[in-house]
Design a protein around this motif. Sequence first.
Motif, PDB file in Angstrom:
ATOM      1  N   ASN A 170      -6.016  -1.014  -3.661  1.00  0.00           N
ATOM      2  CA  ASN A 170      -6.039  -1.058  -2.011  1.00  0.00           C
ATOM      3  C   ASN A 170      -5.830   0.461  -1.229  1.00  0.00           C
ATOM      4  OD1 ASN A 170      -6.814  -3.561  -2.063  1.00  0.00           O
ATOM      5  ND2 ASN A 170      -5.563  -4.207  -1.248  1.00  0.00           N
ATOM      6  N   ILE A 171      -5.048   0.893  -2.141  1.00  0.00           N
ATOM      7  CA  ILE A 171      -4.644   2.683  -1.772  1.00  0.00           C
ATOM      8  C   ILE A 171      -5.426   3.069  -1.961  1.00  0.00           C
ATOM      9  CG2 ILE A 171      -2.576   3.697  -2.680  1.00  0.00           C
ATOM     10  CD1 ILE A 171      -0.510   1.733  -3.507  1.00  0.00           C
ATOM     11  N   GLU A 217      -6.221   4.405 -11.488  1.00  0.00           N
ATOM     12  CA  GLU A 217      -4.657   4.371  -9.908  1.00  0.00           C
ATOM     13  C   GLU A 217      -4.373   5.427  -8.826  1.00  0.00           C
ATOM     14  OE1 GLU A 217      -4.486   3.897 -15.217  1.00  0.00           O
ATOM     15  OE2 GLU A 217      -5.043   5.157 -13.561  1.00  0.00           O
ATOM     16  N   PRO A 218      -3.754   4.742  -8.738  1.00  0.00           N
ATOM     17  CA  PRO A 218      -3.920   6.094  -7.038  1.00  0.00           C
ATOM     18  C   PRO A 218      -2.678   7.366  -7.498  1.00  0.00           C
ATOM     19  CG  PRO A 218      -1.906   3.869  -6.709  1.00  0.00           C
ATOM     20  CD  PRO A 218      -3.162   3.809  -7.837  1.00  0.00           C
ATOM     21  N   THR A 219      -2.315   8.144  -6.939  1.00  0.00           N
ATOM     22  CA  THR A 219      -2.735   9.730  -7.206  1.00  0.00           C
ATOM     23  C   THR A 219      -1.305   9.564  -6.310  1.00  0.00           C
ATOM     24  OG1 THR A 219      -3.335  10.550  -5.748  1.00  0.00           O
ATOM     25  CG2 THR A 219      -4.315  10.573  -7.546  1.00  0.00           C
ATOM     26  N   TRP A 220      -0.422  10.352  -7.108  1.00  0.00           N
ATOM     27  CA  TRP A 220       1.443  10.789  -6.260  1.00  0.00           C
ATOM     28  C   TRP A 220       0.512  11.112  -5.145  1.00  0.00           C
ATOM     29  CZ3 TRP A 220       5.908   9.235  -5.182  1.00  0.00           C
ATOM     30  CH2 TRP A 220       6.429   9.876  -4.346  1.00  0.00           C
ATOM     31  N   ARG A 221      -0.333  12.070  -4.366  1.00  0.00           N
ATOM     32  CA  ARG A 221      -0.971  12.113  -3.220  1.00  0.00           C
ATOM     33  C   ARG A 221      -1.073  11.189  -2.172  1.00  0.00           C
ATOM     34  NH1 ARG A 221      -3.620  17.260  -2.041  1.00  0.00           N
ATOM     35  NH2 ARG A 221      -2.683  16.633   0.104  1.00  0.00           N
ATOM     36  N   PRO A 273      16.667   8.968  -1.292  1.00  0.00           N
ATOM     37  CA  PRO A 273      15.603   8.065  -0.990  1.00  0.00           C
ATOM     38  C   PRO A 273      14.269   8.429  -1.588  1.00  0.00           C
ATOM     39  CG  PRO A 273      16.971   8.271   0.688  1.00  0.00           C
ATOM     40  CD  PRO A 273      17.299   9.308  -0.823  1.00  0.00           C
ATOM     41  N   PHE A 274      14.216   9.625  -1.580  1.00  0.00           N
ATOM     42  CA  PHE A 274      12.858  10.544  -2.271  1.00  0.00           C
ATOM     43  C   PHE A 274      12.703  10.318  -3.892  1.00  0.00           C
ATOM     44  CE2 PHE A 274      12.702  14.076   1.021  1.00  0.00           C
ATOM     45  CZ  PHE A 274      11.437  13.083   1.962  1.00  0.00           C
ATOM     46  N   ASP A 275      14.274  10.612  -4.143  1.00  0.00           N
ATOM     47  CA  ASP A 275      14.245  10.100  -6.027  1.00  0.00           C
ATOM     48  C   ASP A 275      13.619   8.961  -6.176  1.00  0.00           C
ATOM     49  OD1 ASP A 275      15.414  12.177  -6.569  1.00  0.00           O
ATOM     50  OD2 ASP A 275      16.739  12.215  -6.207  1.00  0.00           O
ATOM     51  N   ARG A 276      14.219   7.715  -5.228  1.00  0.00           N
ATOM     52  CA  ARG A 276      14.279   6.390  -5.561  1.00  0.00           C
ATOM     53  C   ARG A 276      12.446   5.755  -5.016  1.00  0.00           C
ATOM     54  NH1 ARG A 276      14.336   2.416  -1.559  1.00  0.00           N
ATOM     55  NH2 ARG A 276      14.113  -0.133  -2.244  1.00  0.00           N
ATOM     56  N   ILE A 277      11.330   6.546  -4.650  1.00  0.00           N
ATOM     57  CA  ILE A 277      10.804   6.544  -4.185  1.00  0.00           C
ATOM     58  C   ILE A 277       9.371   6.981  -5.300  1.00  0.00           C
ATOM     59  CG2 ILE A 277      10.934   6.070  -1.884  1.00  0.00           C
ATOM     60  CD1 ILE A 277       9.781   8.525  -1.005  1.00  0.00           C
ATOM     61  N   LEU A 278      10.108   7.836  -5.988  1.00  0.00           N
ATOM     62  CA  LEU A 278       9.082   8.005  -6.591  1.00  0.00           C
ATOM     63  C   LEU A 278       9.338   8.010  -8.181  1.00  0.00           C
ATOM     64  CD1 LEU A 278       7.664  10.743  -8.412  1.00  0.00           C
ATOM     65  CD2 LEU A 278       9.703  11.693  -8.304  1.00  0.00           C
ATOM     66  N   SER A 279      10.402   7.050  -8.712  1.00  0.00           N
ATOM     67  CA  SER A 279      11.303   6.267  -9.572  1.00  0.00           C
ATOM     68  C   SER A 279      10.035   5.263  -9.696  1.00  0.00           C
ATOM     69  CB  SER A 279      12.386   5.929  -9.749  1.00  0.00           C
ATOM     70  OG  SER A 279      12.208   4.805 -10.775  1.00  0.00           O
ATOM     71  N   ALA A 280       9.917   4.846  -8.596  1.00  0.00           N
ATOM     72  CA  ALA A 280       9.245   3.086  -8.241  1.00  0.00           C
ATOM     73  C   ALA A 280       7.559   3.272  -8.259  1.00  0.00           C
ATOM     74  CB  ALA A 280       9.264   2.837  -6.537  1.00  0.00           C
ATOM     75  N   THR A 298       8.056  18.507  -9.341  1.00  0.00           N
ATOM     76  CA  THR A 298       6.852  18.408 -10.590  1.00  0.00           C
ATOM     77  C   THR A 298       6.298  18.022  -9.378  1.00  0.00           C
ATOM     78  OG1 THR A 298       7.822  18.554 -12.670  1.00  0.00           O
ATOM     79  CG2 THR A 298       5.656  18.121 -12.120  1.00  0.00           C
ATOM     80  N   TYR A 299       7.298  16.860  -8.828  1.00  0.00           N
ATOM     81  CA  TYR A 299       5.787  15.841  -7.584  1.00  0.00           C
ATOM     82  C   TYR A 299       5.962  15.988  -6.600  1.00  0.00           C
ATOM     83  CZ  TYR A 299       4.919  11.900 -11.147  1.00  0.00           C
ATOM     84  OH  TYR A 299       4.385  11.155 -12.751  1.00  0.00           O
ATOM     85  N   TYR A 300       7.022  16.736  -5.598  1.00  0.00           N
ATOM     86  CA  TYR A 300       7.261  16.945  -4.786  1.00  0.00           C
ATOM     87  C   TYR A 300       6.439  18.605  -4.422  1.00  0.00           C
ATOM     88  CZ  TYR A 300       9.530  13.165  -3.334  1.00  0.00           C
ATOM     89  OH  TYR A 300       9.710  11.540  -2.856  1.00  0.00           O
ATOM     90  N   SER A 301       6.531  19.456  -5.498  1.00  0.00           N
ATOM     91  CA  SER A 301       5.416  20.727  -5.218  1.00  0.00           C
ATOM     92  C   SER A 301       3.446  20.012  -4.713  1.00  0.00           C
ATOM     93  CB  SER A 301       5.425  21.566  -6.246  1.00  0.00           C
ATOM     94  OG  SER A 301       5.616  21.065  -7.601  1.00  0.00           O
ATOM     95  N   GLN A 302       3.877  18.973  -5.191  1.00  0.00           N
ATOM     96  CA  GLN A 302       1.936  18.606  -4.881  1.00  0.00           C
ATOM     97  C   GLN A 302       1.689  18.068  -3.393  1.00  0.00           C
ATOM     98  OE1 GLN A 302       0.857  15.509  -7.585  1.00  0.00           O
ATOM     99  NE2 GLN A 302       2.517  16.185  -9.303  1.00  0.00           N
ATOM    100  N   LEU A 303       2.631  18.049  -2.736  1.00  0.00           N
ATOM    101  CA  LEU A 303       2.846  17.591  -1.249  1.00  0.00           C
ATOM    102  C   LEU A 303       3.123  19.043  -0.502  1.00  0.00           C
ATOM    103  CD1 LEU A 303       5.325  14.417  -1.350  1.00  0.00           C
ATOM    104  CD2 LEU A 303       2.782  14.518  -2.050  1.00  0.00           C
ATOM    105  N   THR A 304       2.103  18.465   1.109  1.00  0.00           N
ATOM    106  CA  THR A 304       2.289  19.448   1.762  1.00  0.00           C
ATOM    107  C   THR A 304       3.501  19.340   2.593  1.00  0.00           C
ATOM    108  OG1 THR A 304       1.875  17.907   3.820  1.00  0.00           O
ATOM    109  CG2 THR A 304       0.117  19.882   1.499  1.00  0.00           C
ATOM    110  N   ARG A 305       4.154  19.849   3.175  1.00  0.00           N
ATOM    111  CA  ARG A 305       5.197  20.277   4.076  1.00  0.00           C
ATOM    112  C   ARG A 305       5.560  19.578   5.007  1.00  0.00           C
ATOM    113  NH1 ARG A 305       8.875  24.556   4.083  1.00  0.00           N
ATOM    114  NH2 ARG A 305       8.091  25.274   2.059  1.00  0.00           N
TER     115      ARG A 305
END
Length: 470
Positions: free
Chosen positions: A325-326, A343-347, A292-299, A424-431
């Motif tokens: 809107n985001i 464009e919206p950032t990943w966060r 699921p996490f790889d899928r939404i990142l790919s999207a 790389t991408y998920y390290s930008q998010l908080t726990r």
Amino acid sequence: MTNVTKDALVSIFTNAINLHATASKKHLCKDPRNLPIASASVSAEELCIDNTDDGNSERIRPSYDEDVCKNVEVSEERDVRKSIAQYPTVNINCINCIKSNNQEYDSKSALLDISRLARSSFCFRRLTRRCCFVFLVLLLYWASLLLCDDELARHDDKFYQSALRDWVAQNEALLRSEYRQRAETARAVCDKLGFHSSRYNSRKNSKRVSLKRVNWEYMYWARKEGLLYCKVPKSGSSTWVYNLLRLAGVPNTKLKTDIGLHKMLRNYYPRPRSKDEALYRRSLKLLVVRHPFDRILSAYRDKLESYERDLLYRNGYYHKMYGRNIVRAHRNFSGPSHGNRSEPTWREFVSYLLSTPTSHYDEHWRPIHLMCPPCASKYDVIAKMETFNEDTQYVIHQLGLEDRLSVEWIHASGSSSSADIAKTYYSQLTREQVLALYEKYRLDFELFAYDAADHIQASRTSTTAMSFNS
């Protein structure tokens, strides 16, 4: 011996070259030895002065005139004319026979300088031809290497396809056991939720009632081949859309790009009807899932990260429907500057997911269980992107389509591994963000036996993440 002035020599040489160039185009002044000699007809404005290192050299850039034959004047400088006629194609841009603006020197000196220039020009042309020849040889060699690499790639692909077919055929029982285990895992989760119980009350579980129903909108039935496929976007869907279109007889010329293929698919495979469900039971039912996490990142990377990409492939659809809107709702305009990024950032995208009901998600990041619920359909093969090649070859083998289909990746991944990209991408998010995102997709994790530990581990604490983005 008659003296000639600077302007006269320049005019002589300029007109000689102009006449030769014009003769090659319009057959004027065909014999260079009959060229008339011009008087001082070249003005200072027609000269292009370019001092070299010695500071004494001048270059002359002629102004070509198609009617130059009509404008030249006859002179008695036959020796000069004769010497020029011997070298009619000399490049006068490199002429270096004018020593000063007002100096006069005799015809003999002029002839020596012109002859020297002609010889050096000849050597330059010969060197240029050799360089061009060497360049052409290198170009042909490089092209041959590319052709050889392409031929080797095709050979390697055929070898891999053959090895994959042999491996699947030899391990058919092992694969069948794996698919049975995946189906049992999904059924156990459904049983845990009470979907297979006679006491299941859809009214009390209205939020999950869709898990009990088949979503025919995502179903595609290849009746002749005996395949019922539930299409999950960002889970190998482009490859199976390509395969189904090939089975439908679509020409390869229309399959060179995946743009528009998903819309085209419904033209060949109409939406199945629930009343014909009994007919589908004899078909092999296929579902392809992904972490699921790889899928939404790919999207996100495919649809929202780059406006230029969205504009090129989808006419800016996702930017108009979601991107703007985001940004408007989730960007902190008083915080760190994002420049002119529209464009919206990943966060920001993750913040949008966390604040939006899953029922309002686009299909590319909608949970799989809302599109292809395994509690409603008993899938024969639950394929995974992590074992996509083996799973796809198994389905092709079971349907007896090896003479019509092969394992092909329509959207091949880049050089970096999926794990490195995800980190790389998920390290930008908080726990806290990653854990909240897990809750959104918890059912997908449980139904298809995925683990979120690596992605949670890659995330940062709130303090670290804030400093990382500041």
